[in-house]
Design a protein around this motif. Structure first.
Motif, PDB file in Angstrom:
ATOM      1  N   LYS A   1       5.703  10.654 -20.777  1.00  0.00           N
ATOM      2  CA  LYS A   1       6.040  11.243 -22.353  1.00  0.00           C
ATOM      3  C   LYS A   1       6.163  12.997 -22.249  1.00  0.00           C
ATOM      4  O   LYS A   1       4.852  13.694 -21.492  1.00  0.00           O
ATOM      5  CB  LYS A   1       4.281  11.036 -22.232  1.00  0.00           C
ATOM      6  CG  LYS A   1       4.446   9.115 -22.496  1.00  0.00           C
ATOM      7  CD  LYS A   1       3.481   8.400 -23.371  1.00  0.00           C
ATOM      8  CE  LYS A   1       3.303   7.345 -23.583  1.00  0.00           C
ATOM      9  NZ  LYS A   1       2.062   6.282 -23.326  1.00  0.00           N
TER      10      LYS A   1
ATOM     11  N   PRO B   1       6.521  16.261 -24.703  1.00  0.00           N
ATOM     12  CA  PRO B   1       6.481  16.633 -26.275  1.00  0.00           C
ATOM     13  C   PRO B   1       7.442  17.066 -26.510  1.00  0.00           C
ATOM     14  O   PRO B   1       8.575  17.810 -25.757  1.00  0.00           O
ATOM     15  CB  PRO B   1       5.199  18.208 -26.521  1.00  0.00           C
ATOM     16  CG  PRO B   1       4.475  16.733 -25.001  1.00  0.00           C
ATOM     17  CD  PRO B   1       4.938  16.572 -23.746  1.00  0.00           C
TER      18      PRO B   1
ATOM     19  N   ARG C   1      13.448  15.333 -30.273  1.00  0.00           N
ATOM     20  CA  ARG C   1      13.453  13.855 -30.326  1.00  0.00           C
ATOM     21  C   ARG C   1      14.077  13.274 -31.478  1.00  0.00           C
ATOM     22  O   ARG C   1      14.397  12.233 -31.024  1.00  0.00           O
ATOM     23  CB  ARG C   1      11.571  14.196 -30.842  1.00  0.00           C
ATOM     24  CG  ARG C   1      11.113  11.817 -30.498  1.00  0.00           C
ATOM     25  CD  ARG C   1      10.305  12.556 -31.146  1.00  0.00           C
ATOM     26  NE  ARG C   1       9.692  11.224 -31.728  1.00  0.00           N
ATOM     27  CZ  ARG C   1       9.851  10.190 -32.789  1.00  0.00           C
ATOM     28  NH1 ARG C   1      10.462  10.804 -33.317  1.00  0.00           N
ATOM     29  NH2 ARG C   1       9.223   8.991 -32.760  1.00  0.00           N
TER      30      ARG C   1
ATOM     31  N   ASN D   1       9.926   9.591 -22.504  1.00  0.00           N
ATOM     32  CA  ASN D   1      10.138   9.554 -23.480  1.00  0.00           C
ATOM     33  C   ASN D   1       9.361  10.533 -24.713  1.00  0.00           C
ATOM     34  O   ASN D   1       8.394  11.341 -24.224  1.00  0.00           O
ATOM     35  CB  ASN D   1       8.915   8.092 -23.941  1.00  0.00           C
ATOM     36  CG  ASN D   1       9.139   6.793 -23.540  1.00  0.00           C
ATOM     37  OD1 ASN D   1      10.198   6.437 -23.419  1.00  0.00           O
ATOM     38  ND2 ASN D   1       7.841   5.780 -22.722  1.00  0.00           N
TER      39      ASN D   1
ATOM     40  N   LEU E   1       8.121  13.327 -27.009  1.00  0.00           N
ATOM     41  CA  LEU E   1       7.107  13.070 -28.212  1.00  0.00           C
ATOM     42  C   LEU E   1       6.657  13.663 -29.118  1.00  0.00           C
ATOM     43  O   LEU E   1       7.794  15.160 -28.985  1.00  0.00           O
ATOM     44  CB  LEU E   1       5.378  13.015 -27.336  1.00  0.00           C
ATOM     45  CG  LEU E   1       5.130  12.290 -26.165  1.00  0.00           C
ATOM     46  CD1 LEU E   1       4.335  12.074 -25.958  1.00  0.00           C
ATOM     47  CD2 LEU E   1       5.632   9.944 -26.893  1.00  0.00           C
ATOM     48  N   ASP E   2       6.307  13.961 -30.191  1.00  0.00           N
ATOM     49  CA  ASP E   2       5.980  14.636 -31.269  1.00  0.00           C
ATOM     50  C   ASP E   2       4.978  16.139 -30.389  1.00  0.00           C
ATOM     51  O   ASP E   2       4.663  15.280 -29.301  1.00  0.00           O
ATOM     52  CB  ASP E   2       5.261  14.210 -32.316  1.00  0.00           C
ATOM     53  CG  ASP E   2       5.710  14.717 -33.402  1.00  0.00           C
ATOM     54  OD1 ASP E   2       7.129  16.030 -33.495  1.00  0.00           O
ATOM     55  OD2 ASP E   2       5.129  14.504 -34.692  1.00  0.00           O
TER      56      ASP E   2
ATOM     57  N   GLY F   1       0.620  13.488 -24.367  1.00  0.00           N
ATOM     58  CA  GLY F   1       1.772  13.192 -23.068  1.00  0.00           C
ATOM     59  C   GLY F   1       1.861  14.272 -22.413  1.00  0.00           C
ATOM     60  O   GLY F   1       2.935  14.569 -21.393  1.00  0.00           O
TER      61      GLY F   1
END
Length: 804
Positions: free
Chosen positions: A141, A143, A203, A232, A234-235, A327
C-alpha cells in the motif's frame, strides 16, 4: 555459465593437487575428495589404496576400517578393492542446509602398525532446487505522494541450493513506475531485491499496479521462481514512520525457553488516528526463522518460538517492517548473535579395540584407539580424558582428539583376569559435562605358573603283605593357569627300592595322582622307601614341580617267635643240670627268642606251658629265665621235662614252644651218666640202645681228639675261675664286651642276642657249685643253631672232663 564451469574445473585441480601433495609427503592430516550430491548408492567416491599407495591385499590383513564422524554412515570401505563406496543417497540440503562447504569427515584406521588417515568428502551441490517465494502474491500500500527513489524491500526467494546454484538475480516485468535494485547481504552473500519508485504515483490515474517478480539461480540448466506484486495506491499520508534504531544488535543464549523476549523494535509516526496505527511484520525472512521466532504485530516484541541451537546456526539477520494505517512503512534490521552454552557432552567414539590381550603383553601395548569430540565451541568444546588410577593401563594422546589405551605395568591373569576400564571425557565448559565409556579388557592365559602340591611332602602308610594294585594314597597339585596350561599330569621319577625298580613296585595315575602298590611288600625286608613325584602342566613349554612321597610300611604279625636257645631242631635234646642243693630262685637256664616283626608284634612273653612238676620251676614272663620256684627235695624226679611257650603281642598272637630237659643231680660227678640216660624217657624202647651207642661212640671220639687241648684250656680256665669266683654269688653274668642288641637298635623290642654258656667247676667241686652263664662268644653267628650246638657240646665235654 562458462565462468562457473571454469571455476569448478579450477577447484577440482586445486583439490587434486592438494591430495597428491598429502599422499607424497605422508604428513598431511586431512585428504579431501569431491562427490556430487544425489550420486547413486554403490558408486565409488575414492580409492584409498591407490591414494595412499598401499597394497590392496594388506587392507584386510591390517584390519582397515572406515570410521565416520557423523551420526549416519554415508560411506563404507571395500577392503578387497580399496574403494570408498557411497552407502546411501546423499542430499546435500538435508545434510548441511545452507552450510558451505558441506563436508563428510571420516578416518581410515590401519593396525599392525597403527596408522590413521583423516579423510573428507566434500558434497558438491547440484542444481536440483528451484527458487521459491513464501507467497504467491505480495501486497504493498503506497501513498500517492511517496517521493521518487523510495526503496521498498521485497521478500527474497528461497533456494536450497548454494553457490552458483543459489539465487543469482531478480527481475520484474517492465513498467514505468518501478525498477528493481538487487542487493547482497554482508553476512552470507545472499541477494535480495528492493522495489524503487522511479515515477510519481497518481491514484487518480492508476489506483493499482500489478508486477511480476522473477528469481533465477545460476545453475545449469537455470531454474526460476515467480511471485506477483500488487501495489495499491493510497491517498496521501504525509508522515513517514521512523524506527528508534536502524539496526538492533542482540545476543541470545541457545536453548532459551519458549516465550523468551529477544528484543523489542519500536517505530513512531507523527500522524494521528488511523494513519498512526503501526503494525510490525517480518520482511525477507526464511521460513526456518519464522519457525524459531515470533513477532508481535502490535508491540514489536520478538520472542522465542522454537528451539535455538548454536551448533545448527550461530547468528540470524531479520528485516522488520513497520506499517502505519495510511500504508507508509519503515524498515530496520535485527542482528542476532546466538551464544553457545555447554549443552553437549563429549562424545567418545571407539575406533579400534583389542578386547583380549596376553597377560605377558609388554608395556606400551595398544589396547584401544578412540576419539573424543564435542559439538560445543570455545571452552565448551575443549575436552580432556581421564581414567581410574587402580589399573595397569594409561591413556596416551596421539593425534588431535585421539587417545590410545596402552598397558603400563606387568599384567597377571591369575590375580586379575579382566579389567573394566572407565574412560571419562570431560569438557571445560561451565558447568562441566562428562561422558563415560567402559572398555572391557580380558587377559588371555600364558603358562607362567607351575603346578604346586598342596603339601610340601607326603607320608603314606601301607600294611605289609598288601594285595597288588592297592591304593596307597593321593597326591594333589593345583595350577593357577587355565585350560590346557592348568591340566596337570603326574609321574614318578625313575629310581630303585633296594634291588627292585621303582616302576615295578609303585604306579601313579597320571590324571588324578593316585598312588598304587604293584606288588606285595614285606616289612621285614624294607620298612619304608621314598619316591619322587613330578606334576607337569599342559602348557608350552610345560612347567613342573616335584615332591617327595615317603611310603611307610606298617608291620603285621606275620612272624612267629624264633627260639635261639635252646636250639629245638638239634638231633640231641638240650639238657640242663641242677644240683639238688639249689635253693628257690636258682637260675636253671634262659630261653632266648627273637621275632622278625616290630613294635608290639615283637614284644615277647614267656610262660611255662607244661612240666613234670609245675611247682618246681617258674619262667620269667619278660626275661625267659627258668628258675627254681622252691628248694629241691628228695622225692622230686631226677629227670624233669619243661615245655616253655614264647608268645608275641600281635593281633592275633603267634607262639612257639621250647622243650627243656633238666637233670637233678647230687653232684656233677654223676652228671655225665645221668646225661646219657636222659633220652631213655624221650625215645621209644626199640631205638634207645642204638642212640645210646651212637652218642657214646661220638662223644668218645671227640674226647680222644680234644683231650690234649682240653687239658691245656682247663688249666687256664681253672686259674681264671679261681680269680673270678665269689662264694656268696649264686649266678654270675659277665657283660664285658657285651654286644649291642641289634633288635634294640632297630626298635623292634626283641630280646638280646643269644649267648653260649660254659660250666666251670670250682676248686671245691664236691660242693656241686658251679659258675653259670658266662658268655663264650661276643656275638651270635649267622647260624644260631650251629653256635648253640657248639656251646652245648662244650658244656657236655667239660662236664665229662670234670667228672673224670
Amino acid at each position: 555459465m562458462a565462468g562457473g564451469m571454469e571455476n569448478r574445473s579450477r577447484k577440482r585441480q586445486v583439490l587434486s593437487f592438494f591430495l597428491c601433495l598429502c599422499v607424497s609427503l605422508g604428513a598431511c592430516e586431512t585428504i579431501r575428495y569431491s562427490v556430487p550430491e544425489e550420486k547413486k548408492s554403490g558408486s565409488p567416491a575414492a580409492n584409498i589404496a591407490k591414494d595412499l599407495k598401499l597394497d590392496v591385499g594388506k587392507l584386510s590383513g591390517r584390519s582397515a576400517q572406515l570410521v565416520s564422524k557423523s551420526s549416519k554412515q554415508y560411506c563404507e570401505l571395500n577392503t578387497s578393492s580399496g574403494d570408498v563406496i557411497i552407502k546411501k543417497n546423499i542430499h546435500r540440503e538435508d545434510l548441511c542446509g545452507q552450510r558451505d562447504p558441506c563436508v563428510l569427515q571420516f578416518e581410515i584406521v590401519l593396525e599392525n602398525p597403527l596408522q590413521l588417515y583423516r579423510k573428507e568428502v566434500q558434497i558438491e551441490d547440484v542444481n536440483d532446487n528451484s527458487p521459491n517465494f513464501s507467497k504467491n502474491e505480495f501486497v504493498f500500500k503506497m501513498p500517492e505522494q511517496i517521493p521518487i527513489n523510495t526503496h521498498f524491500p521485497l521478500e527474497g526467494a528461497q533456494d536450497s541450493d548454494i553457490g552458483t546454484n543459489g539465487i543469482q538475480s531478480y527481475v520484474i516485468n517492465p513498467n514505468e513506475h518501478f525498477r528493481l535494485d538487487v542487493q547482497t547481504l554482508d553476512t552470507d552473500g545472499s541477494k535480495y531485491a528492493e522495489l524503487v519508485l522511479e515515477k510519481q504515483l497518481d491514484r487518480e490515474e492508476q489506483a493499482q499496479l500489478m508486477l511480476i517478480l522473477t528469481a533465477a539461480d545460476g545453475g545449469l540448466p537455470q531454474r526460476t521462481g515467480t511471485a506477483r506484486i500488487r501495489v495499491n495506491v493510497l491517498d496521501s499520508n504525509d508522515n513517514f514512520l521512523q524506527f528508534s534504531q536502524s539496526v538492533y544488535k542482540v545476543q541470545l543464549m541457545e536453548n532459551s525457553p519458549k516465550g523468551t523476549l529477544v528484543t523489542k523494535v519500536e517505530a513512531s509516526d507523527l500522524d494521528q488516528d488511523s494513519n498512526a496505527e503501526i503494525t510490525y511484520s517480518f520482511g525477507q525472512v526464511p521460513d526456518k526463522v519464522l519457525k524459531l521466532f515470533k513477532l508481535n504485530q502490535l508491540s514489536g516484541e520478538i520472542t522465542v518460538l522454537g528451539i535455538i541451537d548454536y551448533e545448527e546456526r550461530s547468528n540470524y539477520e531479520m528485516n522488520i517492517q513497520a506499517t502505519d494505517g495510511g500504508g507508509l512503512s519503515a524498515h530496520c534490521k535485527v542482528l542476532m548473535q546466538i551464544k553457545d552454552m555447554n549443552d553437549n557432552a563429549p562424545d567418545v567414539t571407539l575406533t579400534s579395540l583389542t578386547s583380549t590381550i596376553p597377560e605377558d603383553s609388554s608395556p606400551e601395548t595398544v589396547v584401544a584407539l578412540f576419539s573424543v569430540s564435542d559439538r560445543d565451541s570455545g571452552n565448551n568444546g575443549r575436552t580432556f580424558c581421564s581414567m581410574q588410577d587402580n589399573v595397569p593401563f594409561a591413556l596416551k594422546s596421539t593425534l588431535k582428539d585421539y587417545y590410545e589405551l596402552v598397558t603400563q605395568k606387568p599384567l597377571d591373569r591369575e590375580k586379575v583376569p579382566e579389567y573394566n576400564i572407565t574412560i571419562t571425557a570431560t569438557d571445560r565448559g561451565t558447568p562441566r559435562l562428562t561422558s563415560v565409556r567402559v572398555i572391557r579388557v580380558q587377559l588371555s592365559d600364558i603358562n607362567d605358573n607351575p603346578p604346586v602340591f598342596n603339601e610340601s611332602s607326603y607320608v603314606m602308610y601301607l600294611k605289609e603283605n598288601n594285595p597288588p594294585g592297592l591304593l596307597i594314597g593321593t597326591v594333589r597339585a593345583a595350577d593357577l593357569d587355565t585350560e590346557q596350561n592348568a591340566k596337570v599330569t603326574y609321574s614318578a621319577l625313575p629310581g630303585n627300592i633296594g634291588d627292585l625298580l621303582l616302576s615295578s613296585s609303585i604306579s601313579i595315575n597320571s590324571k588324578n595322582g593316585k598312588v598304587y602298590s604293584l606288588q606285595s611288600l614285606d616289612y621285614e625286608q624294607r620298612r619304608d622307601f621314598q619316591v619322587t613325584v613330578r606334576a607337569a602342566d599342559g602348557g608350552f613349554p610345560p612347567l613342573s614341580s616335584e615332591v617327595i612321597v615317603r611310603v611307610v610300611i606298617i608291620d603285621e604279625n606275620d612272624n612267629a617267635p624264633f627260639i635261639l636257645y635252646p636250639l629245638q631242631n638239634s638231633s640231641s635234646p638240650a639238657n640242663d643240670l641242677v644240683p639238688r642243693s639249689a635253693e628257690a630262685g636258682y637260675l636253671v637256664t634262659k630261653v632266648v627268642a627273637v621275632d622278625g616283626d616290630s613294635g608290639q608284634n615283637s614284644w615277647l612273653s614267656y610262660q611255662l606251658l607244661k612240666a613234670t612238676d609245675p611247682s618246681l620251676f617258674a619262667v620269667g614272663l619278660q626275661t625267659g629265665e627258668v628258675k627254681t620256684s622252691r628248694p629241691i627235695t628228695s622225692p622230686d624226679f631226677v629227670k624233669q621235662k619243661l615245655v616253655v611257650v614264647v608268645k608275641d603281642n600281635g593281633e592275633p598272637a603267634r607262639s612257639t614252644t621250647s622243650t627243656l630237659n633238666v637233670l637233678l643231680v647230687d653232684g656233677f660227678s654223676d652228671a655225665y651218666l645221668q646225661l646219657l640216660d636222659v633220652p631213655e624217657e624221650e625215645e621209644q624202647q626199640d631205638t634207645l640202645t642204638l642212640y645210646l651207642v651212637i652218642s657214646l661212640s661220638f662223644i668218645s671220639f671227640l674226647f680222644l681228639i680234644s683231650v690234649v687241648t682240653v687239658i691245656a684250656i682247663r688249666l687256664y680256665k681253672t686259674r681264671q675261675c679261681r680269680d673270678q669266683y665269689v662264694p656268696s654269688s649264686r649266678n654270675f653274668y659277665s657283660d664285658r664286651n657285651f654286644p649291642t642288641n641289634p633288635a634294640e637298635r632297630s626298635g623292634t623290642g626283641t630280646l638280646p642276642q643269644s649267648y653260649c654258656y660254659e660250666v666251670c667247676l670250682t676248686t671245691a667241686s664236691g660242693t656241686s657249685e658251679f659258675k653259670f652263664l658266662r658268655p663264650l662268644v661276643p656275638s651270635l653267628p649267622a647260624n644260631p643253631s650251629v653256635a648253640l650246638g657248639t656251646s652245648i657240646l662244650e658244656i657236655r665235654l667239660q662236664l665229662r672232663y670234670s667228672r673224670s
